[in-house]
Design a protein around this motif. Structure first.
Motif, short mmCIF file in Angstrom:
data_model
loop_
_atom_site.label_atom_id
_atom_site.label_comp_id
_atom_site.label_asym_id
_atom_site.label_seq_id
_atom_site.Cartn_x
_atom_site.Cartn_y
_atom_site.Cartn_z
N VAL A 1 41.08 -9.40 -17.42
CA VAL A 1 41.06 -10.44 -18.44
C VAL A 1 40.23 -10.02 -19.65
N VAL A 2 40.51 -10.65 -20.79
CA VAL A 2 39.77 -10.42 -22.02
C VAL A 2 38.82 -11.58 -22.29
N LYS A 3 39.37 -12.78 -22.28
CA LYS A 3 38.58 -13.99 -22.47
C LYS A 3 38.29 -14.63 -21.11
N LYS A 4 37.19 -15.35 -21.04
CA LYS A 4 36.82 -15.99 -19.78
C LYS A 4 37.87 -16.98 -19.33
N TYR A 5 38.46 -17.73 -20.27
CA TYR A 5 39.47 -18.72 -19.87
C TYR A 5 40.75 -18.07 -19.35
N ASP A 6 40.88 -16.74 -19.52
CA ASP A 6 42.03 -16.05 -18.93
C ASP A 6 41.99 -16.13 -17.40
N LEU A 7 40.78 -16.29 -16.85
CA LEU A 7 40.66 -16.46 -15.40
C LEU A 7 41.31 -17.77 -14.96
N PHE A 8 41.15 -18.81 -15.77
CA PHE A 8 41.79 -20.09 -15.51
C PHE A 8 43.29 -19.93 -15.46
N TYR A 9 43.83 -19.28 -16.48
CA TYR A 9 45.28 -19.09 -16.52
C TYR A 9 45.75 -18.09 -15.47
N GLY A 10 44.92 -17.11 -15.16
CA GLY A 10 45.29 -16.14 -14.13
C GLY A 10 45.49 -16.80 -12.78
N LEU A 11 44.58 -17.73 -12.43
CA LEU A 11 44.74 -18.45 -11.17
C LEU A 11 45.97 -19.34 -11.23
N ARG A 12 46.21 -19.95 -12.37
CA ARG A 12 47.42 -20.76 -12.52
C ARG A 12 48.69 -19.91 -12.35
N TYR A 13 48.67 -18.69 -12.86
CA TYR A 13 49.84 -17.82 -12.69
C TYR A 13 50.03 -17.47 -11.21
N ALA A 14 48.92 -17.36 -10.49
CA ALA A 14 49.04 -17.14 -9.04
C ALA A 14 49.69 -18.35 -8.37
N PHE A 15 49.31 -19.54 -8.80
CA PHE A 15 49.96 -20.75 -8.30
C PHE A 15 51.46 -20.73 -8.64
N SER A 16 51.79 -20.23 -9.82
CA SER A 16 53.19 -20.13 -10.24
C SER A 16 53.99 -19.27 -9.27
N ALA A 17 53.41 -18.14 -8.90
CA ALA A 17 54.09 -17.23 -7.98
C ALA A 17 54.26 -17.87 -6.61
N LEU A 18 53.21 -18.54 -6.13
CA LEU A 18 53.29 -19.22 -4.83
C LEU A 18 54.35 -20.31 -4.85
N SER A 19 54.36 -21.10 -5.91
CA SER A 19 55.34 -22.17 -6.03
C SER A 19 56.75 -21.60 -6.08
N ALA A 20 56.96 -20.57 -6.88
CA ALA A 20 58.29 -19.96 -7.00
C ALA A 20 58.77 -19.39 -5.67
N LEU A 21 57.86 -18.76 -4.94
CA LEU A 21 58.22 -18.21 -3.64
C LEU A 21 58.63 -19.31 -2.67
N ALA A 22 57.82 -20.37 -2.59
CA ALA A 22 58.11 -21.47 -1.67
C ALA A 22 59.42 -22.16 -2.04
N GLU A 23 59.62 -22.40 -3.32
CA GLU A 23 60.83 -23.09 -3.76
C GLU A 23 62.08 -22.24 -3.52
N THR A 24 61.95 -20.93 -3.72
CA THR A 24 63.08 -20.05 -3.45
C THR A 24 63.43 -20.04 -1.96
N LYS A 25 62.40 -20.03 -1.12
CA LYS A 25 62.63 -20.09 0.33
C LYS A 25 63.38 -21.37 0.70
N LEU A 26 62.96 -22.48 0.14
CA LEU A 26 63.62 -23.75 0.45
C LEU A 26 65.04 -23.77 -0.09
N TYR A 27 65.23 -23.26 -1.29
CA TYR A 27 66.59 -23.18 -1.85
C TYR A 27 67.50 -22.38 -0.93
N SER A 28 67.04 -21.20 -0.51
CA SER A 28 67.86 -20.33 0.33
C SER A 28 68.19 -20.99 1.67
N SER A 29 67.21 -21.69 2.24
CA SER A 29 67.44 -22.37 3.52
C SER A 29 68.44 -23.51 3.37
N LEU A 30 68.33 -24.27 2.28
CA LEU A 30 69.28 -25.35 2.03
C LEU A 30 70.68 -24.80 1.84
#
Length: 550
Positions: free
Chosen positions: A78-107
């Motif tokens: 990161v460059v700015k301290k608040y990039d850590l805030f967004y970095g964790l949010r991007y990790a949430f994005s990946a987790l959400s996308a993975l879970a939603e894709t799994k559910l889509y495929s199962s459906l």
């Protein structure tokens, strides 16, 4: 199959990254109960709520530590301290996308391709998922876990293994995140039990129960061990949460002291967050019974299994409508079920409506309408209420000292938005409840003195009683964040933006919802249409002030 899943994951990830970048923080509990303790773990200081006092211990340090690992991993990038805030949010994005894709495929594999497609449309478009998918809240964590659980529950192949995996994901979401979501084990557990008994598969049933108990005990033991080490006493945080909110709740202590809402709070809130998607989900219970009579759809499910699949949304909504204290985030766990239910209802309705009109026309029209309304609502939230986050990002790099907040204390986006040479302080305003204190700037054992004697943090209570010790004199403030709007002088509020002692460094527009009118304050649309929709938007300035030395 792999190519389709990768394409779907890429689509989910792209949308969730946009959510991470533009979603506001709608709930101050997210900041003070999760972002601030996390900042304490990663930077050695932060604001402490009463929930983290060992006297009460209803927040899990294990949950915080899991996220601290992510912060540590991205910190060198990161460059700015608040990039850590967004970095964790991007990790949430990946987790959400993975879970939603799994559910889509199962459906798609187990229910029908059209149901899976509608689930993806509803989940991607909805305003509810716009902010819940990237929120740092146990209810969001439980939502992701339950999405993965649903992906397993929908599989009717190798049912025993699927149910065990589904229950395990629900348990992870419940014990590490929010224990109330454990109730969602019941529909699928009962369904599996009935199927196993009916088919006399007692050995498989006992084996599955054993695996679930072992997984649950292992997860709980790990959490208890970590939290007990952090709190320096034996604690079972999931049990403490239930005790505080349910069993030990009184008129003076418990969730109801923070406000109550009428029964229609959730239907209204879900209407704003999901528009027609919510209404489709609300009627989805008719589909299993219709399939019991005939099956005109492409749904490859027995009606009893389909009834089980749609039931979590109704169970969750019914339980929380009955609770006097209501908050938007309490519904997060049911969002994936809501989208699945709506997809099932949409497929059923299209079968019958296509007899009168062209199915492709109906499908296209419904998708465009729902996406347009949802996008308009999400853009409205991001455009109208993003000033607090954006303002703190623009604090000068050389700023040092105390940055104070009064009536705007609850919109503070966390210490990840101020540099280490600044500290947030509270000044007295019209609010008369309990504000957060400060963690001692050492580590998570700050409530143990040098002799190893347990010392509870001062000024903490579970009754929301004001503690004067949380306030700082205005004379000690170097900077102030305030809204340039009318104040309640009788409550002791001061309009700092009009005081000669302060000068404005930077101001950003912030919608005055009370004085604005028309549909445009709820759904964003170009100003050229405001006259047509009788929209009148009134903005206040959200300002960063510096003490005037003139």
């Amino acid at each position: 199959m792999l190519t389709r899943s990768l394409a779907v994951f890429s689509l989910f990830l792209t949308v969730r990254v946009l959510c991470a970048r533009y979603s506001i923080i709608p709930d101050c509990d997210e900041v003070f109960n999760y972002w601030e303790p996390l900042h304490y773990l990663t930077h050695g200081y932060g604001l402490q709520t009463w929930e983290y006092s060992p006297v009460y211990a209803i927040r899990s340090w294990a949950y915080e530590a899991l996220h601290a690992l992510v912060i540590r991993a991205i910190e060198p990038l990161v460059v700015k301290k608040y990039d850590l805030f967004y970095g964790l949010r991007y990790a949430f994005s990946a987790l959400s996308a993975l879970a939603e894709t799994k559910l889509y495929s199962s459906l798609r594999k187990n229910v029908s391709g059209s149901v899976a497609a509608w689930y993806a449309v509803f989940s991607l478009a909805s305003t509810g998922m716009f902010h819940s998918s990237v929120a740092f809240l146990p209810s969001s964590f439980a939502m992701h876990a339950f999405t993965l659980a649903l992906a397993n529950y929908t599989s009717l192949q190798n049912r025993s293994h699927a149910v065990v995996r589904g229950i395990t994901w629900t348990v992870i979401g419940g014990l590490l995140g929010w224990p109330f979501c454990l109730v969602l084990v019941m529909p699928f557990g009962v369904n599996y039990f009935v199927h196993a008994v009916a088919r006399k598969r007692f050995t498989a049933l006992l084996a599955s129960i054993g695996k679930v108990l072992f997984n649950t005990a292992s997860i709980l033991a790990s959490i208890v061990a970590y939290d007990s080490t952090a709190y320096k006493k034996f604690v079972v945080v999931p049990a403490n949460i239930v005790l505080y909110n349910v069993l030990n709740a009184t008129e003076d202590s418990g969730p109801d002291i923070f406000g109550t809402e009428p029964w229609w709070f959730y239907p209204l809130n879900l209407s704003l967050n999901f528009n027609f998607i919510f209404y489709l989900a609300a009627i989805s219970v008719i589909v299993p019974f219709a399939l019991a009579v005939c099956n005109p759809t492409k749904i490859r499910y027995h009606w009893l299994d389909l009834l089980t699949l749609v039931s979590p949304f109704y169970v969750w909504l019914g339980i929380f409508i009955a609770q006097p204290h209501k908050e938007e985030r309490f519904m997060y766990v049911a969002y994936p079920s809501l989208c699945v239910n709506a997809a099932i209802a949409m497929e059923f309705m299209l079968v019958f409506s296509s007899k009168l009109l062209n199915r492709k026309v109906i499908t296209f029209s419904a998708a465009v309408l729902i996406i347009a309304i949802s996008l308009s609502r999400s853009v409205a939230l991001a455009k109208f209420y993003s000033a607090p986050i954006e303002l703190y990002k623009q604090i000068p790099d050389n700023a040092a000292g105390n940055i104070c907040v009064g009536r705007e204390w609850y919109r503070y986006p966390s210490s990840y938005f101020i540099d280490n040479n600044l500290r947030l302080k509270f000044v007295k305003s019209g609010f008369s409840g309990l504000l957060p204190g400060e963690f001692i700037e050492t580590n998570s054992t700050s409530w143990i003195d040098r002799k190893g004697i347990y010392v509870p943090p001062e000024g903490m209570n579970d009754k929301n009683l004001e503690d004067p010790g949380k306030y700082t004199p205005v004379s000690d403030c170097d900077f102030m964040v305030d809204l340039d709007s009318a104040v309640d002088e009788e409550a002791g509020e001061i309009r700092y933006t009009a005081s000669p002692e302060w000068k404005k460094i930077r101001c950003l527009p912030f919608l005055n919802n009370a004085e604005s009118s028309g549909i445009g304050r709820i759904l964003y649309h170009p100003s050229s249409f405001h006259a047509l929709t009788k929209t009148n938007l009134v903005y206040d300035n959200y300002c960063l002030l510096e003490r005037s030395h003139s």
